[in-house]
Every structure is written in C-alpha cells, then in structure tokens.
Design an enzyme around this catalytic site. Structure first.
Site, PDB file in Angstrom:
ATOM      1  N   VAL A  65       0.654  -1.483  -0.008  1.00 46.12           N
ATOM      2  CA  VAL A  65       0.169  -0.111  -0.024  1.00 46.12           C
ATOM      3  C   VAL A  65       0.778   1.248   0.088  1.00 46.12           C
ATOM      4  CG1 VAL A  65      -1.856  -0.948   0.929  1.00 46.12           C
ATOM      5  CG2 VAL A  65      -0.597  -0.668   2.077  1.00 46.12           C
ATOM      6  N   CYS A  66       0.767   2.809  -0.792  1.00 44.20           N
ATOM      7  CA  CYS A  66       0.879   3.400  -0.702  1.00 44.20           C
ATOM      8  C   CYS A  66      -0.218   4.532  -1.095  1.00 44.20           C
ATOM      9  CB  CYS A  66       1.850   3.572  -1.469  1.00 44.20           C
ATOM     10  SG  CYS A  66       1.366   2.817  -3.620  1.00 44.20           S
ATOM     11  N   GLY A  67       0.625   5.941  -1.449  1.00 45.01           N
ATOM     12  CA  GLY A  67      -0.791   6.632  -1.798  1.00 45.01           C
ATOM     13  C   GLY A  67      -1.858   6.387  -2.825  1.00 45.01           C
TER      14      GLY A  67
END
Ligand code: RB5
Length: 155
Positions: A65-67
């Site tokens: 998960v990231c932005g």
C-alpha cells in the site's frame, strides 16, 4: 497462507488495518519495512522487499500500500517473475488471481477506504489461479521477460 505486507509513509494506517484483518482471516503476516526510523518511506524499496520475499518463497502472496498503489505495482513488477497489480474493486481482485496469477496486489490509501480495502483483500486471498488458457497467457509474459533479461531483445 503466509502474506507479506508493506507500506510507504502515505499508507501506514491502512497497512496496520489490513495487517490485523488478514491475521483475523487466519493468515500469517510478515511485515516488510525500513530498517531505520524515517519520516518518508520510499515505496520502491518496500516493493522490492515484498517481491523478493515471494521469489524466495518466504511468503506466498503480497499486499503493498502507498498513496495510489501505482508506484508499488510498478516497482514490484520490475522484480523478475513478479506480477503485481493495483486493485480498488473486488472484481479486479478476483481476476488478479484467476486471470493473471498476480502474487501481489497494491492499493492506494488516497483512493480507497479501509472497509472496501479489506473486502478487496479478502476476495483476492480467497481466489486462486485455475491454470488452463490463463496459464498460457501468463507464460507468454514470463517468456518475454526472460528474453529481456537475457538481453535477447536488444534494449
Ligand atoms: C509518495 O511517494 C507517493 O508517490 C506514493 O505514496 C505512491 O502514491 C506512489 O505511487
């Protein structure tokens, strides 16, 4: 299953929620992060760690998960043999396994809320690759990758 999980600085909360959720589903979770404390965690390094953990069979699947989920998918997909795709809906999550045999899904904390993210992850983890015609297509990707790695395609 053993699941690798990792996040950049934009998705720490989502990662923590998903980690707890995946454990509650009955899986074992190994978290991959930075070795030293830092305010900004660059997504490529985390993506590489989870992707390499799949190749070494330390984990069977990965959640990154990231932005946006996009950088994680691009970076993890650069690791040979890794198929990493961004999923923000349950149909894509199911097809990620059934059509693409993706070992990793990625999600964006700025795109999806935690409840839908959990549902996406659940469907992904419950789905499996059936082989058949889809295996032929996935093999074509693997074969092309091998040719690039052996520099037969002149890049
Ligand atoms: C920040 O580095 C941002 O680019 C990251 O969280 C992600 O969205 C990248 O694709």
């Amino acid at each position: 299953m053993k699941i690798g999980i990792g996040a950049d600085h934009n998705a720490i909360e989502l990662k923590d929620e998903l980690k707890k959720y995946v454990i509650d589903l009955g899986h074992e979770v190994i978290e991959y992060g930075e070795d030293s404390a830092c305010t900004e965690i660059d997504y490529p390094g985390i993506a590489f760690k989870v992707a390499e953990a799949i190749n070494s069979r330390e984990v069977e699947r990965g959640i990154l998960v990231c932005g946006t989920g996009l950088g994680m998918a691009i970076a993890a997909g650069k690791v040979p043999r890794i198929r990493a795709v961004t999923c923000h809906d349950t149909y894509s999550a199911e097809r990620a396994q059934k059509s693409n045999d993706a070992q990793i899904i990625t999600l964006g904390s700025k795109i999806i809320g935690p409840e839908l993210a959990k549902h996406v992850v659940k469907i992904y983890l419950e789905s499996s690759f059936p082989g058949g015609n889809s295996a032929r297509k996935v093999q074509q990707i693997t074969d092309r990758e091998k040719e690039y790695l052996e520099n037969k395609l002149g890049l």
